[in-house]
Write a protein that holds these residues in place. Structure first.
Motif, PDB file in Angstrom:
ATOM      1  N   ASN A 125      64.431  33.901  49.176  1.00  0.00           N
ATOM      2  CA  ASN A 125      65.285  33.428  48.079  1.00  0.00           C
ATOM      3  C   ASN A 125      64.461  32.647  47.059  1.00  0.00           C
ATOM      4  OD1 ASN A 125      64.973  30.713  49.006  1.00  0.00           O
ATOM      5  ND2 ASN A 125      66.642  31.024  50.474  1.00  0.00           N
ATOM      6  N   ILE A 126      65.102  32.138  46.041  1.00  0.00           N
ATOM      7  CA  ILE A 126      64.378  31.538  44.919  1.00  0.00           C
ATOM      8  C   ILE A 126      63.951  30.088  45.158  1.00  0.00           C
ATOM      9  CG2 ILE A 126      65.547  33.057  43.285  1.00  0.00           C
ATOM     10  CD1 ILE A 126      67.263  30.645  42.444  1.00  0.00           C
ATOM     11  N   GLN A 127      64.304  29.520  46.281  1.00  0.00           N
ATOM     12  CA  GLN A 127      63.969  28.120  46.539  1.00  0.00           C
ATOM     13  C   GLN A 127      62.472  27.933  46.737  1.00  0.00           C
ATOM     14  OE1 GLN A 127      66.372  25.831  46.215  1.00  0.00           O
ATOM     15  NE2 GLN A 127      67.745  27.554  45.785  1.00  0.00           N
ATOM     16  N   PHE A 128      61.918  26.857  46.156  1.00  0.00           N
ATOM     17  CA  PHE A 128      60.523  26.519  46.400  1.00  0.00           C
ATOM     18  C   PHE A 128      60.357  26.080  47.851  1.00  0.00           C
ATOM     19  CE2 PHE A 128      60.412  25.841  41.723  1.00  0.00           C
ATOM     20  CZ  PHE A 128      59.307  26.635  41.445  1.00  0.00           C
ATOM     21  N   ARG A 129      59.232  26.407  48.434  1.00  0.00           N
ATOM     22  CA  ARG A 129      58.944  25.997  49.805  1.00  0.00           C
ATOM     23  C   ARG A 129      58.136  24.705  49.806  1.00  0.00           C
ATOM     24  NH1 ARG A 129      62.230  29.638  49.983  1.00  0.00           N
ATOM     25  NH2 ARG A 129      62.472  31.045  51.757  1.00  0.00           N
ATOM     26  N   ALA A 130      58.320  23.921  50.847  1.00  0.00           N
ATOM     27  CA  ALA A 130      57.702  22.599  50.928  1.00  0.00           C
ATOM     28  C   ALA A 130      56.207  22.684  51.190  1.00  0.00           C
ATOM     29  CB  ALA A 130      58.373  21.792  52.037  1.00  0.00           C
ATOM     30  N   ASP A 131      55.474  21.664  50.734  1.00  0.00           N
ATOM     31  CA  ASP A 131      54.062  21.557  51.069  1.00  0.00           C
ATOM     32  C   ASP A 131      53.909  21.521  52.587  1.00  0.00           C
ATOM     33  OD1 ASP A 131      53.853  21.292  48.373  1.00  0.00           O
ATOM     34  OD2 ASP A 131      53.130  19.223  48.375  1.00  0.00           O
ATOM     35  N   GLY A 132      52.903  22.218  53.079  1.00  0.00           N
ATOM     36  CA  GLY A 132      52.679  22.286  54.518  1.00  0.00           C
ATOM     37  C   GLY A 132      53.270  23.528  55.159  1.00  0.00           C
ATOM     38  N   THR A 133      54.065  24.303  54.400  1.00  0.00           N
ATOM     39  CA  THR A 133      54.632  25.547  54.929  1.00  0.00           C
ATOM     40  C   THR A 133      53.513  26.504  55.317  1.00  0.00           C
ATOM     41  OG1 THR A 133      56.644  25.341  53.579  1.00  0.00           O
ATOM     42  CG2 THR A 133      56.088  27.545  54.391  1.00  0.00           C
ATOM     43  N   GLU A 134      53.585  27.046  56.513  1.00  0.00           N
ATOM     44  CA  GLU A 134      52.552  27.963  56.994  1.00  0.00           C
ATOM     45  C   GLU A 134      52.763  29.349  56.391  1.00  0.00           C
ATOM     46  OE1 GLU A 134      52.719  27.753  61.266  1.00  0.00           O
ATOM     47  OE2 GLU A 134      51.317  26.076  61.282  1.00  0.00           O
ATOM     48  N   ILE A 135      51.707  29.874  55.790  1.00  0.00           N
ATOM     49  CA  ILE A 135      51.802  31.151  55.082  1.00  0.00           C
ATOM     50  C   ILE A 135      50.648  32.082  55.489  1.00  0.00           C
ATOM     51  CG2 ILE A 135      53.027  30.189  53.129  1.00  0.00           C
ATOM     52  CD1 ILE A 135      49.316  31.023  52.794  1.00  0.00           C
ATOM     53  N   HIS A 153      44.783  36.878  55.825  1.00  0.00           N
ATOM     54  CA  HIS A 153      44.328  35.492  55.819  1.00  0.00           C
ATOM     55  C   HIS A 153      45.544  34.604  56.025  1.00  0.00           C
ATOM     56  CE1 HIS A 153      40.372  36.569  54.010  1.00  0.00           C
ATOM     57  NE2 HIS A 153      41.080  37.510  53.431  1.00  0.00           N
ATOM     58  N   ARG A 154      45.311  33.414  56.551  1.00  0.00           N
ATOM     59  CA  ARG A 154      46.437  32.499  56.720  1.00  0.00           C
ATOM     60  C   ARG A 154      46.054  31.094  56.280  1.00  0.00           C
ATOM     61  NH1 ARG A 154      46.982  31.714  63.282  1.00  0.00           N
ATOM     62  NH2 ARG A 154      44.838  31.051  63.678  1.00  0.00           N
ATOM     63  N   GLY A 155      47.076  30.267  56.013  1.00  0.00           N
ATOM     64  CA  GLY A 155      46.841  28.896  55.568  1.00  0.00           C
ATOM     65  C   GLY A 155      48.161  28.193  55.388  1.00  0.00           C
ATOM     66  N   ILE A 156      48.193  27.230  54.463  1.00  0.00           N
ATOM     67  CA  ILE A 156      49.423  26.504  54.181  1.00  0.00           C
ATOM     68  C   ILE A 156      49.582  26.335  52.672  1.00  0.00           C
ATOM     69  CG2 ILE A 156      49.386  25.207  56.350  1.00  0.00           C
ATOM     70  CD1 ILE A 156      48.452  22.765  54.663  1.00  0.00           C
ATOM     71  N   ILE A 157      50.806  26.039  52.250  1.00  0.00           N
ATOM     72  CA  ILE A 157      51.027  25.625  50.867  1.00  0.00           C
ATOM     73  C   ILE A 157      50.536  24.195  50.755  1.00  0.00           C
ATOM     74  CG2 ILE A 157      52.760  25.104  49.109  1.00  0.00           C
ATOM     75  CD1 ILE A 157      54.464  27.376  50.260  1.00  0.00           C
ATOM     76  N   ALA A 158      49.541  23.972  49.912  1.00  0.00           N
ATOM     77  CA  ALA A 158      48.960  22.637  49.771  1.00  0.00           C
ATOM     78  C   ALA A 158      49.708  21.801  48.736  1.00  0.00           C
ATOM     79  CB  ALA A 158      47.488  22.739  49.384  1.00  0.00           C
ATOM     80  N   SER A 159      50.205  22.478  47.687  1.00  0.00           N
ATOM     81  CA  SER A 159      50.878  21.750  46.618  1.00  0.00           C
ATOM     82  C   SER A 159      51.620  22.741  45.729  1.00  0.00           C
ATOM     83  CB  SER A 159      49.853  20.976  45.781  1.00  0.00           C
ATOM     84  OG  SER A 159      50.476  20.261  44.731  1.00  0.00           O
ATOM     85  N   THR A 160      52.615  22.229  45.008  1.00  0.00           N
ATOM     86  CA  THR A 160      53.287  23.008  43.973  1.00  0.00           C
ATOM     87  C   THR A 160      52.953  22.346  42.648  1.00  0.00           C
ATOM     88  OG1 THR A 160      55.083  23.557  45.501  1.00  0.00           O
ATOM     89  CG2 THR A 160      55.495  23.914  43.159  1.00  0.00           C
ATOM     90  N   THR A 161      52.233  23.068  41.789  1.00  0.00           N
ATOM     91  CA  THR A 161      51.673  22.458  40.592  1.00  0.00           C
ATOM     92  C   THR A 161      51.986  23.274  39.336  1.00  0.00           C
ATOM     93  OG1 THR A 161      49.584  23.664  40.813  1.00  0.00           O
ATOM     94  CG2 THR A 161      49.743  21.556  41.944  1.00  0.00           C
ATOM     95  N   ARG A 206      54.847  32.963  57.669  1.00  0.00           N
ATOM     96  CA  ARG A 206      54.211  33.461  58.887  1.00  0.00           C
ATOM     97  C   ARG A 206      55.206  33.730  60.009  1.00  0.00           C
ATOM     98  NH1 ARG A 206      49.092  29.497  59.351  1.00  0.00           N
ATOM     99  NH2 ARG A 206      49.529  29.701  61.576  1.00  0.00           N
ATOM    100  N   GLU A 207      56.379  33.137  59.961  1.00  0.00           N
ATOM    101  CA  GLU A 207      57.365  33.361  61.017  1.00  0.00           C
ATOM    102  C   GLU A 207      58.288  34.531  60.713  1.00  0.00           C
ATOM    103  OE1 GLU A 207      59.603  30.047  62.316  1.00  0.00           O
ATOM    104  OE2 GLU A 207      57.851  28.856  62.906  1.00  0.00           O
ATOM    105  N   THR A 208      58.723  34.640  59.462  1.00  0.00           N
ATOM    106  CA  THR A 208      59.731  35.643  59.126  1.00  0.00           C
ATOM    107  C   THR A 208      59.158  36.877  58.430  1.00  0.00           C
ATOM    108  OG1 THR A 208      60.190  34.702  56.937  1.00  0.00           O
ATOM    109  CG2 THR A 208      61.395  33.775  58.820  1.00  0.00           C
ATOM    110  N   GLY A 209      57.978  36.737  57.790  1.00  0.00           N
ATOM    111  CA  GLY A 209      57.413  37.839  57.028  1.00  0.00           C
ATOM    112  C   GLY A 209      58.018  38.001  55.643  1.00  0.00           C
ATOM    113  N   GLU A 210      58.918  37.105  55.254  1.00  0.00           N
ATOM    114  CA  GLU A 210      59.528  37.184  53.931  1.00  0.00           C
ATOM    115  C   GLU A 210      58.508  36.793  52.857  1.00  0.00           C
ATOM    116  OE1 GLU A 210      64.278  36.363  54.576  1.00  0.00           O
ATOM    117  OE2 GLU A 210      62.985  34.673  54.083  1.00  0.00           O
ATOM    118  N   VAL A 211      58.548  37.503  51.724  1.00  0.00           N
ATOM    119  CA  VAL A 211      57.620  37.231  50.628  1.00  0.00           C
ATOM    120  C   VAL A 211      58.016  35.938  49.927  1.00  0.00           C
ATOM    121  CG1 VAL A 211      56.647  38.065  48.460  1.00  0.00           C
ATOM    122  CG2 VAL A 211      57.231  39.700  50.280  1.00  0.00           C
ATOM    123  N   LEU A 212      57.090  34.979  49.903  1.00  0.00           N
ATOM    124  CA  LEU A 212      57.324  33.695  49.243  1.00  0.00           C
ATOM    125  C   LEU A 212      56.677  33.624  47.868  1.00  0.00           C
ATOM    126  CD1 LEU A 212      56.626  31.249  52.225  1.00  0.00           C
ATOM    127  CD2 LEU A 212      58.801  32.279  51.550  1.00  0.00           C
TER     128      LEU A 212
END
Length: 254
Positions: A125-135, A153-161, A206-212
């Motif tokens: 959905n259109i909601q922004f994901r929180a910092d630290g979300t595993e992607i 590759h994998r990592g996390i959302i570090a920031s929304t800028t 990483r859990e659902t496979g949904e495109v963020l």
């Protein structure tokens, strides 16, 4: 006390194993939806040039990528066509595609694929994901040098800028940059390293496979970087909410 610690240790190990197995299944499900974007020239060698990555959405006939990945010119005398490369390994196949929507502002493009439908990824959905979300993101980081093999590759959302890149000198400030500075949109900065060929890759939960989001490095590429020896180390991704906007504007079902 020792028994309790053993139980906690066992449960932690079980949870880690389960989480890893779940991620393995997510990647396996996503790979058939990952495609390459480039140019097919039947009269030349090599016939195929990979410019970036993309992913399938909707009814299996639509592909999303970055606008800057699309070829700027095609040589008709050489029978060049924009192509979508599907499959994996050296047996990857070429499909023709037409551009149905582009946004230079968001650096997004939507293509319509010829032939049979491919497995599609689900958009979040259109909601922004929180910092630290595993992607994670899956694409072709160094092109097709070794064949078309998707890499994850994998990592996390570090920031929304905001999507504003500071200019080093006043002479580098353009009208386009000034407009963006007045009305920037938000992008994800990632704690994960992407490479030039990853442009257009789906960044997914990483859990659902949904495109963020969609991987995009245009904001940090002020000079040509060496994809192996000197990657930028800073990866940006365009939140999926802006893709939803483009899909809605063009009446594309997803």
């Amino acid at each position: 006390m020792k028994v309790s610690l053993r139980i906690i240790g066992f449960m932690s190990l079980f949870l880690a194993t389960y989480t890893h197995a779940k991620f393995v299944n997510v990647v396996a499900k996503i790979k058939p939806s990952v495609v390459g974007i480039g140019i097919h020239t039947p009269t030349s060698r090599p016939q195929n040039i990979l410019r970036g990555s993309g992913f399938v959405i909707g009814n299996g006939h639509y592909v999303v990528t970055n606008a800057h990945v699309l070829p700027t010119e095609l040589d008709e005398s050489l029978l060049q066509k924009m192509a979508v490369f599907i499959g994996s390994g050296k047996e990857a196949k070429v499909r023709q595609a037409e551009i149905v929507a582009t946004s230079a502002y968001y650096d997004l493009a939507i293509l319509k694929l010829s032939g049979t439908a491919l497995p599609a990824m689900k958009l979040a959905n259109i909601q922004f994901r929180a910092d630290g979300t595993e992607i994670a993101f899956t694409g072709f980081p160094i092109g097709s040098v070794l064949g078309l093999y998707p890499v994850t590759h994998r990592g996390i959302i570090a920031s929304t800028t905001p999507t504003v890149v500071p200019a080093q000198t006043a002479g580098q400030i353009s009208l386009k940059m000034l407009k963006r500075m007045r009305n920037p949109y938000m992008a994800y900065q990632l704690d994960a390293t992407a490479y030039p060929g990853n442009s257009g890759s789906a960044m997914y939960d990483r859990e659902t496979g949904e495109v963020l989001a969609i991987i995009n490095k245009v904001f940090v590429q002020s000079t040509k970087e060496g994809p192996i020896s000197a990657p930028s180390g800073i990866t940006y991704a365009i939140p999926v909410r802006y893709l939803h906007e483009i899909l809605k504007e063009n009446n594309i079902k997803w």
